[in-house]
Scaffold this motif. Structure first.
Motif, PDB file in Angstrom:
ATOM      1  N   LEU A  77      -1.545 -13.167   0.899  1.00  0.00           N
ATOM      2  CA  LEU A  77      -2.287 -12.135   1.786  1.00  0.00           C
ATOM      3  C   LEU A  77      -3.952 -12.741   1.501  1.00  0.00           C
ATOM      4  O   LEU A  77      -4.257 -13.220   0.429  1.00  0.00           O
ATOM      5  CB  LEU A  77      -2.043 -10.809   1.122  1.00  0.00           C
ATOM      6  N   ASN A  78      -4.520 -12.268   2.329  1.00  0.00           N
ATOM      7  CA  ASN A  78      -5.885 -12.751   2.496  1.00  0.00           C
ATOM      8  C   ASN A  78      -6.784 -11.386   2.073  1.00  0.00           C
ATOM      9  O   ASN A  78      -8.213 -11.851   2.034  1.00  0.00           O
ATOM     10  CB  ASN A  78      -6.339 -13.468   3.903  1.00  0.00           C
ATOM     11  N   SER A  79      -6.415 -10.143   2.256  1.00  0.00           N
ATOM     12  CA  SER A  79      -7.432  -9.365   2.009  1.00  0.00           C
ATOM     13  C   SER A  79      -6.808  -7.817   1.725  1.00  0.00           C
ATOM     14  O   SER A  79      -5.585  -7.759   1.816  1.00  0.00           O
ATOM     15  CB  SER A  79      -8.067  -9.082   3.484  1.00  0.00           C
ATOM     16  N   ALA A  80      -7.607  -7.070   1.232  1.00  0.00           N
ATOM     17  CA  ALA A  80      -7.021  -5.514   0.734  1.00  0.00           C
ATOM     18  C   ALA A  80      -6.362  -5.057   2.335  1.00  0.00           C
ATOM     19  O   ALA A  80      -5.380  -4.317   2.123  1.00  0.00           O
ATOM     20  CB  ALA A  80      -8.140  -4.705   0.373  1.00  0.00           C
ATOM     21  N   VAL A  81      -6.947  -5.267   3.489  1.00  0.00           N
ATOM     22  CA  VAL A  81      -6.503  -4.831   4.801  1.00  0.00           C
ATOM     23  C   VAL A  81      -5.034  -5.245   4.697  1.00  0.00           C
ATOM     24  O   VAL A  81      -3.938  -4.459   5.138  1.00  0.00           O
ATOM     25  CB  VAL A  81      -7.356  -5.247   5.875  1.00  0.00           C
ATOM     26  N   GLU A  82      -4.617  -6.643   4.503  1.00  0.00           N
ATOM     27  CA  GLU A  82      -3.248  -6.989   4.680  1.00  0.00           C
ATOM     28  C   GLU A  82      -2.326  -6.541   3.677  1.00  0.00           C
ATOM     29  O   GLU A  82      -1.212  -6.137   3.840  1.00  0.00           O
ATOM     30  CB  GLU A  82      -3.187  -8.509   4.535  1.00  0.00           C
ATOM     31  N   LEU A  83      -2.793  -6.123   2.427  1.00  0.00           N
ATOM     32  CA  LEU A  83      -2.023  -5.544   1.375  1.00  0.00           C
ATOM     33  C   LEU A  83      -1.675  -3.909   1.740  1.00  0.00           C
ATOM     34  O   LEU A  83      -0.689  -3.630   1.521  1.00  0.00           O
ATOM     35  CB  LEU A  83      -2.829  -5.349  -0.018  1.00  0.00           C
ATOM     36  N   ASP A  84      -2.718  -3.510   2.634  1.00  0.00           N
ATOM     37  CA  ASP A  84      -2.611  -2.011   2.796  1.00  0.00           C
ATOM     38  C   ASP A  84      -1.629  -1.820   4.082  1.00  0.00           C
ATOM     39  O   ASP A  84      -0.830  -1.063   4.192  1.00  0.00           O
ATOM     40  CB  ASP A  84      -3.918  -1.450   3.335  1.00  0.00           C
ATOM     41  N   ASP A  85      -1.805  -3.097   4.909  1.00  0.00           N
ATOM     42  CA  ASP A  85      -0.520  -3.060   6.131  1.00  0.00           C
ATOM     43  C   ASP A  85       0.770  -3.240   5.630  1.00  0.00           C
ATOM     44  O   ASP A  85       1.621  -2.758   6.327  1.00  0.00           O
ATOM     45  CB  ASP A  85      -1.104  -4.367   7.019  1.00  0.00           C
TER      46      ASP A  85
ATOM     47  N   TRP B 178      -0.866 -11.769  -8.034  1.00  0.00           N
ATOM     48  CA  TRP B 178      -2.092 -12.409  -7.297  1.00  0.00           C
ATOM     49  C   TRP B 178      -2.913 -11.552  -6.577  1.00  0.00           C
ATOM     50  O   TRP B 178      -3.249 -11.784  -5.377  1.00  0.00           O
ATOM     51  CB  TRP B 178      -1.465 -13.442  -6.287  1.00  0.00           C
ATOM     52  N   GLY B 179      -2.915 -10.510  -7.084  1.00  0.00           N
ATOM     53  CA  GLY B 179      -3.596  -9.452  -6.301  1.00  0.00           C
ATOM     54  C   GLY B 179      -5.063  -9.126  -6.509  1.00  0.00           C
ATOM     55  O   GLY B 179      -5.667  -8.138  -6.125  1.00  0.00           O
ATOM     56  N   ALA B 180      -5.563  -9.744  -7.547  1.00  0.00           N
ATOM     57  CA  ALA B 180      -7.091  -9.692  -7.862  1.00  0.00           C
ATOM     58  C   ALA B 180      -7.965  -9.547  -6.762  1.00  0.00           C
ATOM     59  O   ALA B 180      -7.948 -10.263  -5.652  1.00  0.00           O
ATOM     60  CB  ALA B 180      -7.586 -10.783  -8.866  1.00  0.00           C
ATOM     61  N   GLY B 181      -8.839  -8.615  -6.889  1.00  0.00           N
ATOM     62  CA  GLY B 181      -9.794  -8.298  -5.599  1.00  0.00           C
ATOM     63  C   GLY B 181      -9.379  -7.812  -4.369  1.00  0.00           C
ATOM     64  O   GLY B 181      -9.841  -7.605  -3.498  1.00  0.00           O
ATOM     65  N   MET B 182      -7.967  -7.240  -4.586  1.00  0.00           N
ATOM     66  CA  MET B 182      -7.524  -6.782  -3.311  1.00  0.00           C
ATOM     67  C   MET B 182      -7.171  -5.349  -3.107  1.00  0.00           C
ATOM     68  O   MET B 182      -6.384  -4.708  -2.310  1.00  0.00           O
ATOM     69  CB  MET B 182      -5.925  -7.549  -2.950  1.00  0.00           C
ATOM     70  N   LEU B 183      -7.827  -4.685  -4.320  1.00  0.00           N
ATOM     71  CA  LEU B 183      -7.694  -3.111  -4.257  1.00  0.00           C
ATOM     72  C   LEU B 183      -8.645  -2.442  -3.830  1.00  0.00           C
ATOM     73  O   LEU B 183      -8.370  -0.961  -3.668  1.00  0.00           O
ATOM     74  CB  LEU B 183      -7.111  -2.803  -5.578  1.00  0.00           C
ATOM     75  N   ASP B 184      -9.756  -2.889  -3.342  1.00  0.00           N
ATOM     76  CA  ASP B 184     -10.875  -2.150  -2.777  1.00  0.00           C
ATOM     77  C   ASP B 184     -10.436  -1.218  -1.864  1.00  0.00           C
ATOM     78  O   ASP B 184      -9.962  -1.707  -0.730  1.00  0.00           O
ATOM     79  CB  ASP B 184     -11.852  -3.145  -2.348  1.00  0.00           C
ATOM     80  N   GLY B 185     -10.738   0.035  -1.851  1.00  0.00           N
ATOM     81  CA  GLY B 185     -10.372   0.973  -0.773  1.00  0.00           C
ATOM     82  C   GLY B 185      -8.970   1.318  -0.699  1.00  0.00           C
ATOM     83  O   GLY B 185      -8.609   2.392   0.170  1.00  0.00           O
ATOM     84  N   ILE B 186      -8.007   0.883  -1.342  1.00  0.00           N
ATOM     85  CA  ILE B 186      -6.552   1.025  -1.523  1.00  0.00           C
ATOM     86  C   ILE B 186      -6.042   2.271  -2.844  1.00  0.00           C
ATOM     87  O   ILE B 186      -5.458   3.224  -2.162  1.00  0.00           O
ATOM     88  CB  ILE B 186      -5.887  -0.018  -1.666  1.00  0.00           C
ATOM     89  N   VAL B 187      -6.692   2.037  -3.843  1.00  0.00           N
ATOM     90  CA  VAL B 187      -6.695   2.735  -5.160  1.00  0.00           C
ATOM     91  C   VAL B 187      -7.656   2.831  -5.907  1.00  0.00           C
ATOM     92  O   VAL B 187      -8.663   2.013  -5.780  1.00  0.00           O
ATOM     93  CB  VAL B 187      -5.430   2.225  -5.953  1.00  0.00           C
ATOM     94  N   ASP B 188      -7.998   3.903  -6.514  1.00  0.00           N
ATOM     95  CA  ASP B 188      -9.071   4.103  -7.440  1.00  0.00           C
ATOM     96  C   ASP B 188      -8.859   3.753  -8.913  1.00  0.00           C
ATOM     97  O   ASP B 188      -9.922   3.384  -9.366  1.00  0.00           O
ATOM     98  CB  ASP B 188      -9.471   6.030  -7.529  1.00  0.00           C
ATOM     99  N   SER B 189      -7.821   3.626  -9.303  1.00  0.00           N
ATOM    100  CA  SER B 189      -7.488   3.173 -10.751  1.00  0.00           C
ATOM    101  C   SER B 189      -6.373   2.257 -10.644  1.00  0.00           C
ATOM    102  O   SER B 189      -5.405   2.142  -9.889  1.00  0.00           O
ATOM    103  CB  SER B 189      -6.893   4.446 -11.440  1.00  0.00           C
ATOM    104  N   TRP B 190      -6.384   1.003 -11.546  1.00  0.00           N
ATOM    105  CA  TRP B 190      -5.438   0.122 -11.830  1.00  0.00           C
ATOM    106  C   TRP B 190      -5.702  -0.724 -13.029  1.00  0.00           C
ATOM    107  O   TRP B 190      -6.543  -0.629 -13.636  1.00  0.00           O
ATOM    108  CB  TRP B 190      -5.608  -1.042 -10.625  1.00  0.00           C
TER     109      TRP B 190
END
Length: 156
Positions: free
Chosen positions: A85-93, A107-119
């Protein structure tokens, strides 16, 4: 639960996963970071066992995300491999039910922006070369696992 630990072997990595799995609840998200062979899937297998989900928990590399339903009253485990995956958008999709599941993202470092508030960030490091040890024919390298919480869920 937060902090740094030394994990000597795969059994201890599995035990750490068991410990985490027993403490996790629906809505929890973990991001696993570490090199190939660091123990991310072994840790996730332990998390699944601690949660009491249907297995076996294997790497979701070719399907991107695999859901393991609970065998009891607990939340399901969603195991994501975000390597391609290349972005949070792809993860959200992927349309993951973050609110009602425990989600482990390799392998999800940096991909949670705007998806969850806590991790919970789980960084697995291992020595290379002379710092590695051998047990029979199997290479056994200790790992350093650092757990760092982000957001309200992990602030206490």
């Amino acid at each position: 639960m937060l902090g740094t630990r030394t994990i000597e072997n795969p059994d201890q990595m599995h035990e750490l996963g068991l410990e985490l799995g027993k403490a996790l609840r629906a809505g929890d998200v973990l991001v696993l970071t570490g090199p190939l062979g660091a123990g991310k899937t072994t840790l996730t297998r332990g998390i699944g066992e601690g949660l009491g989900v249907r297995g076996p928990v294997t790497s979701p590399t070719f399907v991107l995300a695999r859901t393991h339903p609970s065998l009891g009253e607990g939340p399901p485990l969603v195991h994501v491999d975000a390597y391609r995956l290349n972005s949070a958008v792809e993860l959200d999709d992927l349309d993951i039910d973050f609110a009602h599941s425990v989600v482990v993202v390799e392998w999800g470092a940096g991909m949670l922006d705007g998806i969850v508030d806590s991790w919970l960030d789980v960084v697995i490091e291992r020595p290379e070369g002379a710092n590695a040890g051998e047990l029979g024919d199997e290479l056994i390298e200790p790992r350093t696992v650092t757990l760092t919480g982000h957001g309200e869920r992990w602030s206490s």
